[in-house]
Design a protein around this motif. Structure first.
Motif, PDB file in Angstrom:
ATOM      1  N   ASP A 303       0.863  -1.186   0.000  1.00 13.63           N
ATOM      2  CA  ASP A 303       0.000   0.000   0.000  1.00 13.63           C
ATOM      3  C   ASP A 303       0.898   1.234   0.000  1.00 13.63           C
ATOM      4  OD1 ASP A 303      -1.864   1.985   0.344  1.00 13.63           O
ATOM      5  OD2 ASP A 303      -2.838   1.088   2.094  1.00 13.63           O
ATOM      6  N   GLN A 304       1.383   1.593  -1.180  1.00  7.30           N
ATOM      7  CA  GLN A 304       2.341   2.690  -1.286  1.00  7.30           C
ATOM      8  C   GLN A 304       1.732   4.030  -0.876  1.00  7.30           C
ATOM      9  OE1 GLN A 304       4.327   2.852  -5.059  1.00  7.30           O
ATOM     10  NE2 GLN A 304       4.663   0.638  -5.164  1.00  7.30           N
ATOM     11  N   THR A 305       0.460   4.198  -1.126  1.00  6.58           N
ATOM     12  CA  THR A 305      -0.184   5.472  -0.780  1.00  6.58           C
ATOM     13  C   THR A 305      -0.207   5.682   0.731  1.00  6.58           C
ATOM     14  OG1 THR A 305      -1.582   5.344  -2.750  1.00  6.58           O
ATOM     15  CG2 THR A 305      -2.298   6.814  -0.976  1.00  6.58           C
ATOM     16  N   SER A 306      -0.614   4.669   1.467  1.00  5.85           N
ATOM     17  CA  SER A 306      -0.699   4.795   2.924  1.00  5.85           C
ATOM     18  C   SER A 306       0.683   4.860   3.574  1.00  5.85           C
ATOM     19  CB  SER A 306      -1.481   3.622   3.509  1.00  5.85           C
ATOM     20  OG  SER A 306      -2.807   3.611   3.031  1.00  5.85           O
ATOM     21  N   ALA A 307       1.690   4.299   2.921  1.00  2.00           N
ATOM     22  CA  ALA A 307       3.033   4.280   3.501  1.00  2.00           C
ATOM     23  C   ALA A 307       3.626   5.679   3.604  1.00  2.00           C
ATOM     24  CB  ALA A 307       3.950   3.388   2.676  1.00  2.00           C
ATOM     25  N   PHE A 308       3.142   6.614   2.803  1.00  2.00           N
ATOM     26  CA  PHE A 308       3.669   7.987   2.828  1.00  2.00           C
ATOM     27  C   PHE A 308       3.401   8.616   4.203  1.00  2.00           C
ATOM     28  CE2 PHE A 308       3.498  12.551   2.255  1.00  2.00           C
ATOM     29  CZ  PHE A 308       4.627  12.794   1.475  1.00  2.00           C
ATOM     30  N   GLY A 309       4.466   9.097   4.849  1.00  2.00           N
ATOM     31  CA  GLY A 309       4.329   9.694   6.170  1.00  2.00           C
ATOM     32  C   GLY A 309       4.120   8.676   7.266  1.00  2.00           C
ATOM     33  N   GLY A 310       4.500   7.432   7.013  1.00  2.00           N
ATOM     34  CA  GLY A 310       4.282   6.363   7.982  1.00  2.00           C
ATOM     35  C   GLY A 310       5.474   6.123   8.899  1.00  2.00           C
ATOM     36  N   ASP A 455      -5.897  -1.763  -6.547  1.00  2.00           N
ATOM     37  CA  ASP A 455      -5.280  -0.457  -6.796  1.00  2.00           C
ATOM     38  C   ASP A 455      -3.769  -0.600  -6.989  1.00  2.00           C
ATOM     39  OD1 ASP A 455      -7.752   0.703  -6.518  1.00  2.00           O
ATOM     40  OD2 ASP A 455      -7.428   1.377  -4.446  1.00  2.00           O
ATOM     41  N   VAL A 456      -3.142  -1.435  -6.164  1.00  2.00           N
ATOM     42  CA  VAL A 456      -1.694  -1.642  -6.279  1.00  2.00           C
ATOM     43  C   VAL A 456      -1.360  -2.298  -7.612  1.00  2.00           C
ATOM     44  CG1 VAL A 456       0.259  -2.959  -5.361  1.00  2.00           C
ATOM     45  CG2 VAL A 456      -1.253  -1.711  -3.808  1.00  2.00           C
TER      46      VAL A 456
END
Length: 528
Positions: A303-310, A455-456
């Motif tokens: 989940d590259q989108t959620s990983a941002f700022g993780g 999505d991925v």
């Protein structure tokens, strides 16, 4: 009338003698008479300073191996007497009680004794009695008495006396009293908690204590005040980690970093590298790999989108290759058992990234407590340290799982334990490929996880979602067959769940009809 109280007489009795001599010498420089006990008096005397033994003042020798030395009216009267009360002053004169304006006590090292694994009798012997009694007396009478229980307050006391010609202010003594009562409360908490554990009892009253580690800028939201306290345990994690760079951790950083590190600790580093990426206390990617860098890439692709700022947690020391990959996106915190020079140099270029190292991993099956506040009370329970191995599983379908499905099911199960309920986790080849968390319906969690996988696939240009041929874990039983059918539609071929539903037979029959392999764990992992 001024609230300043000159310090003329001090009683010092400490187990931690750090800074003692310099402090005592400075007090003498202010004209303060020193009283002391046992080893503390000997240390002061050996430094060439005048000191009077408490036993000389009370007329009673220390006895019973030092258990009885300060429990005497001469001592407690000198601490508790109200100097503006004629009756109290008269009693002091009648009984020859001298006023004590400064008490310096730190307690027997009970917590340290327990931490060393000492036996029951040794722990009991390290419970201080006279020290807490004096601290409470002095703290209660802070209108006239200064009480010091932390070595770190020596400098503040001397500074206050220097500013006020050897006296202290009421506001200053109030703050010292608060520190003293906080210390005795924490001490009693440690004793009662240890004894409850030693006896295997649920105590009638339960208390918790911690030491202030950091006053936070705010809590979960800017309008909430917050602070971070440590409990003194040596468990590796965010509370004991060394921070190498970046600004102070926030409330949410600390919460999420703890969640990430506890999750990655489920995977023994002896079995290979593992990486967990957390966002808002939920994993958005977890994977194993041949290298730390490979594990990170596989976790990131969930989940590259959620990983941002993780938050990223690693079960092995970081290397430069992994640090370079992590630096490709904005990351709040990276926590690992260690980091080599290359990794540190690469992260040093990312000023907003915090790097934490811990020199170890927390034991995922060690006993611990979790505490949650509710209106009017506290909910206390054992930490979820449940662990399921292959031999614990019960195959309930006609088709047994393949070796790869079994491996992925067990991986998914360990991740599901750390996902907010209702939790659904799809895993393929040692990596999460879809995670659904915190939904009111288990079916919705399954659909969300499958949608994320689609999505991925579109983002990476894959011919099909990675949930095809995956194993799926559910943290609690499927109450109806629809949850299982949704997983099958996403391409899952094997399922791991606790079992125990009234409709287990319907769910098993649906799995058999779809050609799925399913196992029951007999253990649930709700995480609310």
């Amino acid at each position: 009338m001024t609230d300043l109280v000159p310090v003329r007489r001090a009683l010092l009795s400490v187990s931690d003698k750090t800074g003692l001599i310099d402090f005592a010498r400075a007090l003498v420089g202010h004209g303060v008479e020193l009283l002391s006990t046992g080893g503390t008096a000997a240390a002061i005397r050996d430094a060439g300073l005048d000191v009077k033994d408490v036993s000389e003042v009370t007329g009673f020798p220390e006895m019973m191996d030092g258990r009885v030395k300060t429990l005497h009216p001469i001592v407690h009267g000198g601490l508790l007497a109200l100097r503006d009360d004629e009756g109290h002053v008269g009693a002091m004169k009648e009984h020859g009680i001298g006023a004590i304006e400064l008490l310096v006590v730190n307690l027997y090292p009970f917590e340290e004794t327990v931490a060393k694994g000492a036996d029951y009798a040794t722990c009991i012997e390290n419970i201080d009695i006279g020290g807490p009694a004096m601290l409470r007396s002095a703290a209660k009478n802070h209108k006239f008495v200064n009480v010091v229980t932390d070595v770190q307050d020596y400098e503040a006391v001397l500074g206050e006396m220097a500013d006020n010609d050897g006296a202290t202010s009421y506001a200053f003594r109030q703050r010292l009293a608060l520190t003293a009562y906080s210390r005795t409360a924490a001490y009693d908490t440690a004793v009662s908690g240890w004894m409850a554990g030693a006896l295997g009892e649920t105590p009638r009253r339960k208390s918790f204590a911690g030491s202030l580690a950091q006053t936070l800028r705010y809590g979960e939201n800017p309008h909430q005040q917050a602070a971070f306290y440590t409990d003194g345990s040596a468990r590796p994690g965010v509370a004991t980690a060394q921070q190498h760079q970046g600004k102070e951790l926030s409330y949410n950083n600390i919460n999420d970093t703890d969640a990430a590190f506890e999750l990655v600790a489920e995977f023994d580093p002896k079995d290979g590298p593992a990486v967990a990426i957390i966002k808002h206390a939920n994993p958005c990617g977890v994977a194993r790999g041949a290298s730390v860098a490979e594990a990170y890439q596989k976790a990131f692709e969930c989940d590259q989108t959620s990983a941002f700022g993780g938050i990223i947690a690693v079960n092995q020391p970081l290397d430069g290759e992994t640090a370079e990959a992590i630096s490709g996106i904005f990351t709040e915190v990276v926590i690992a058992p260690g980091a080599d020079n290359d990794a540190r140099a690469i992260f040093a270029k990312k000023k907003n990234l915090r790097l934490l190292t811990t020199d170890g991993l927390p034991d995922p099956v060690a006993a611990a407590l979790t505490v949650r506040q509710v209106s009017g009370g506290l909910l206390v329970q054992d930490k979820d340290n449940g662990r399921i191995m292959a031999g614990d599983l019960k195959v309930v379908t006609k088709r047994a799982p393949t070796e790869q499905e079994l491996s992925d099911m067990l991986f998914a199960w360990r991740v599901a334990k750390h996902v907010k309920s209702n939790a659904i986790v799809y895993v393929k080849d040692g990596a999460t490929v879809g995670i659904g968390a915190g939904q009111m319906s288990r079916v919705d969690s399954s659909r969300i996880a499958a949608r994320k996988a689609q999505d991925v696939a579109e983002l990476l240009g894959l011919p099909q979602p990675r949930t095809i041929g995956s194993a799926v874990a559910s943290d609690a039983f499927f109450p109806f067959a629809d949850g299982l059918q949704t997983a099958a539609e996403a391409g899952a071929t094997a399922l791991i769940q606790p079992g125990g539903s009234m409709r287990d037979d319907e769910v098993i029959a649906a799995a058999d009809e779809l050609g799925l392999a399913m196992v029951f764990t007999g253990m649930r992992h709700f995480r609310h």
